[in-house]
Design an enzyme around this catalytic site. Structure first.
Site, PDB file in Angstrom:
ATOM      1  N   GLU A 267       0.842  -1.199   0.000  1.00  0.00           N
ATOM      2  CA  GLU A 267       0.000   0.000   0.000  1.00  0.00           C
ATOM      3  C   GLU A 267       0.878   1.250   0.000  1.00  0.00           C
ATOM      4  OE1 GLU A 267      -2.755  -0.052   3.266  1.00  0.00           O
ATOM      5  OE2 GLU A 267      -3.817   1.735   2.564  1.00  0.00           O
TER       6      GLU A 267
ATOM      7  N   ASN B 270     -12.252  -1.427  -0.827  1.00  0.00           N
ATOM      8  CA  ASN B 270     -11.555  -2.062   0.295  1.00  0.00           C
ATOM      9  C   ASN B 270     -12.219  -1.650   1.610  1.00  0.00           C
ATOM     10  OD1 ASN B 270      -9.010  -3.124   1.801  1.00  0.00           O
ATOM     11  ND2 ASN B 270      -9.197  -1.002   2.492  1.00  0.00           N
ATOM     12  N   GLU B 271     -12.454  -2.618   2.450  1.00  0.00           N
ATOM     13  CA  GLU B 271     -13.034  -2.342   3.783  1.00  0.00           C
ATOM     14  C   GLU B 271     -14.084  -1.245   3.687  1.00  0.00           C
ATOM     15  OE1 GLU B 271     -10.146  -1.939   6.971  1.00  0.00           O
ATOM     16  OE2 GLU B 271      -9.425  -3.979   6.642  1.00  0.00           O
TER      17      GLU B 271
ATOM     18  N   TYR C 186      -6.340 -10.057  10.675  1.00  0.00           N
ATOM     19  CA  TYR C 186      -5.141  -9.637  11.403  1.00  0.00           C
ATOM     20  C   TYR C 186      -5.061 -10.378  12.740  1.00  0.00           C
ATOM     21  CZ  TYR C 186      -4.210  -5.989   7.993  1.00  0.00           C
ATOM     22  OH  TYR C 186      -3.896  -5.325   6.843  1.00  0.00           O
TER      23      TYR C 186
ATOM     24  N   GLU D 100      -5.805  -9.377   3.103  1.00  0.00           N
ATOM     25  CA  GLU D 100      -4.936  -8.710   4.086  1.00  0.00           C
ATOM     26  C   GLU D 100      -4.881  -9.639   5.280  1.00  0.00           C
ATOM     27  OE1 GLU D 100      -5.686  -4.606   5.202  1.00  0.00           O
ATOM     28  OE2 GLU D 100      -6.283  -4.115   3.149  1.00  0.00           O
TER      29      GLU D 100
ATOM     30  N   GLN E 136       2.332  -6.144   5.260  1.00  0.00           N
ATOM     31  CA  GLN E 136       2.555  -5.630   3.910  1.00  0.00           C
ATOM     32  C   GLN E 136       4.016  -5.811   3.544  1.00  0.00           C
ATOM     33  OE1 GLN E 136       1.100  -1.692   3.110  1.00  0.00           O
ATOM     34  NE2 GLN E 136      -0.834  -2.058   4.138  1.00  0.00           N
TER      35      GLN E 136
END
Ligand code: AHR
Length: 496
Positions: free
Chosen positions: A24, A171-172, A247, A300, A349
């Site tokens: 990103e 995204n999200e 996550y 992610e 990332q």
């Protein structure tokens, strides 16, 4: 502990795309990471660092997701094309409020993918962009004809269209991508997706032979099953993929490098718990899509620890230890168990951000323990998953954890490839691999190990590195292995 690996139980192909990465415009992932610019004294090709490209090629990176993340829903791709001096600087509102000069845009990203030899996974803007912006971006990327966007691309120096296999629609969008409700986003997804057209198919009589453009819906945080349910119900038939983000918290001891063995065990527990959440998402998908046409993209994932002291809090610069490597290995083992559904994943990332595989400081570059997991595991890519069954069950260690975690696959050449994590930070693990009647002829491989906090720094870049397995032998066609505490090992077995 004895694990039985029976090639007769061979399951689906493990998509190499579960070994993907996420990059990103955040902190020093792009600028100060990949991108040094054409005039930099750091060796580069067209402004992209050569040592990073080589490191990524070495682990066979299959795809990179870009430009975000939250950044994607605030990004106008038109700002990142054309002569660099005319590209407008913007403020990166999500990540530190720093100035983004747009020197790394579509052409540079596609060049990076070509240099690495991987597929691009582009994430479009739903939160603040328009349908027209998104449709034009796809026309710019994929049209080989004479559309306005194809002509603009040629003016900017690229004649041939690119092949785009994965395209994310936002995204999200339940969070930084617009705080939308699930029903609302499902409608938006249908509208945006309608205009994301693969120009490479258009007018072709053999259009079915052209690799499809897979449209991926912005999914839930892995715990939000209601989002997955609504998306599948309202928009499942329009999507090629649905994402979830996953996550992992290390628990109370969240410092990047200073923690006790308790945090190693807690991280293992927290990581293994993700499997049941992923399964719950997949069972919703199975209900609406029993043929498993829609892929689940864990686009992610990774451990999220404290930022390194003294660094910009908006840059998410974090160190990476054997604890991170163990968590990555367990997650990859989980993904491999569901080859029919989980076909795309992206570690967050790539460089200098979150669970990075590479850290940079000026001209110096360090490979993290997580990098070495991707190196050790690379032969699983495109191999066939085989469930390994414990014959003699691993004993339970701390916090109810099994002593070891294992994953096996069968390669095209008939060899079996096995990766194993010794979850004990205290004791060695003795492992026997049995092949249900087949007799091993040779077995070799590599491993990493170290204290739970072991990590690589710019002054000591090789504290954790891949070493050749030596505690390995074959007895009566079985492979016997001794694993050090915290060891992560990979073995390739050839048969008589
Ligand atoms: O990876 C960092 C951020 O985490 C991403 O931009 C966002 O999608 C997620 O919340």
């Amino acid at each position: 502990m004895k694990a039985v690996i029976n090639t007769r139980n061979k399951k689906g192909k493990i998509s190499r795309h579960i070994y993907g990465h996420f990059s990103e415009h955040l902190g020093r992932c792009i600028y100060g990471g990949y991108w040094v610019g054409e005039d930099s004294p750091i060796p580069n090709v067209n402004g992209i660092r050569t040592d990073i490209v080589e490191a990524m090629k070495a682990i066979k990176v299959p795809n990179i997701r870009w430009p975000g993340g939250c950044f994607a829903d605030d990004y106008n791709w038109m700002d990142g094309i054309g002569p660099k001096e005319t590209r407008p600087p913007i403020v990166n509102t999500h990540w530190g409020g720093v100035l983004e000069n747009n020197h790394f845009g579509t052409h540079e990203f596609m060049d990076l993918c070509e240099q690495v030899g991987c597929e691009p996974y582009i994430c479009g803007n739903v939160g603040s962009g328009t349908v027209r912006e998104m449709r034009n971006w796809v026309e710019y990327l994929t049209d080989d004809g004479n559309s306005p966007m194809a002509q603009l691309r040629r003016k900017n120096g690229r004649d041939r269209a690119w092949n785009i296999q994965f395209f994310g629609i936002g995204n999200e969008n339940w969070g930084c991508g617009g705080y939308m409700k699930a029903e609302y986003y499902a409608n938006e997804f249908r509208r945006y997706a309608t205009y994301v057209r693969n120009y490479r198919e258009m007018g072709k009589t053999n259009w079915w032979e052209v690799p499809p453009l897979i449209k991926i819906a912005g999914g839930a945080n892995v715990e939000d099953l209601q989002w997955t349910e609504t998306l599948m119900r309202e928009a499942g038939r329009f999507m090629g993929g649905l994402s979830v983000h996953c996550y992992i918290s290390p628990g109370e001891e969240s410092h990047g490098t200073v923690f006790s063995k308790k945090s190693w065990y807690q991280t293992a527990v927290n990581t293994l718990k993700k499997e049941s959440l992923l399964k719950q998402n997949m069972s919703i998908m199975d209900y609406y899509d029993p043929e498993k046409r829609v892929l689940l993209a864990v686009d992610e994932w990774g451990i999220w620890v404290d930022n390194e002291p003294g660094t910009n809090p908006g840059f998410l610069y974090q160190q990476n230890t054997m604890r991170s490597a163990m968590s990555a290995a367990l997650m990859l083992h989980i993904f491999q168990k569901y080859p029919e559904r989980i076909r795309l994943c992206n570690l967050a990332q790539t460089i200098n951000v979150l669970q990075a595989i590479i850290l940079t400081e000026g001209a110096r570059m360090v490979k993290t323990p997580t990098y070495h997991v991707f190196d050790l595991f690379k032969n699983h890519q495109d191999s066939y998953y085989i469930p390994a069954e414990w014959d003699e069950k691993p004993e339970t260690i701390q916090m109810g954890l099994p002593n070891a975690d294992i994953s096996a696959s069968c390669r095209d050449n008939g060899n079996i490839f096995v990766t194993i994590v010794n979850l004990s930070a205290d004791n060695k693990a003795e492992i026997v691999l049995n092949f249900a009647g087949k007799k091993a002829k040779s077995a070799k491989g590599g491993f990493i190990s170290g204290e739970v906090t072991a990590h690589n720094t710019f002054d000591n870049p090789d504290t954790v590195h891949v070493r050749e397995l030596s505690d390995i032998r074959i007895v009566d066609g079985e492979v016997l292995l001794g694993l050090l505490p915290c060891e992560i090992a990979a073995v390739e077995v050839e048969f008589e």
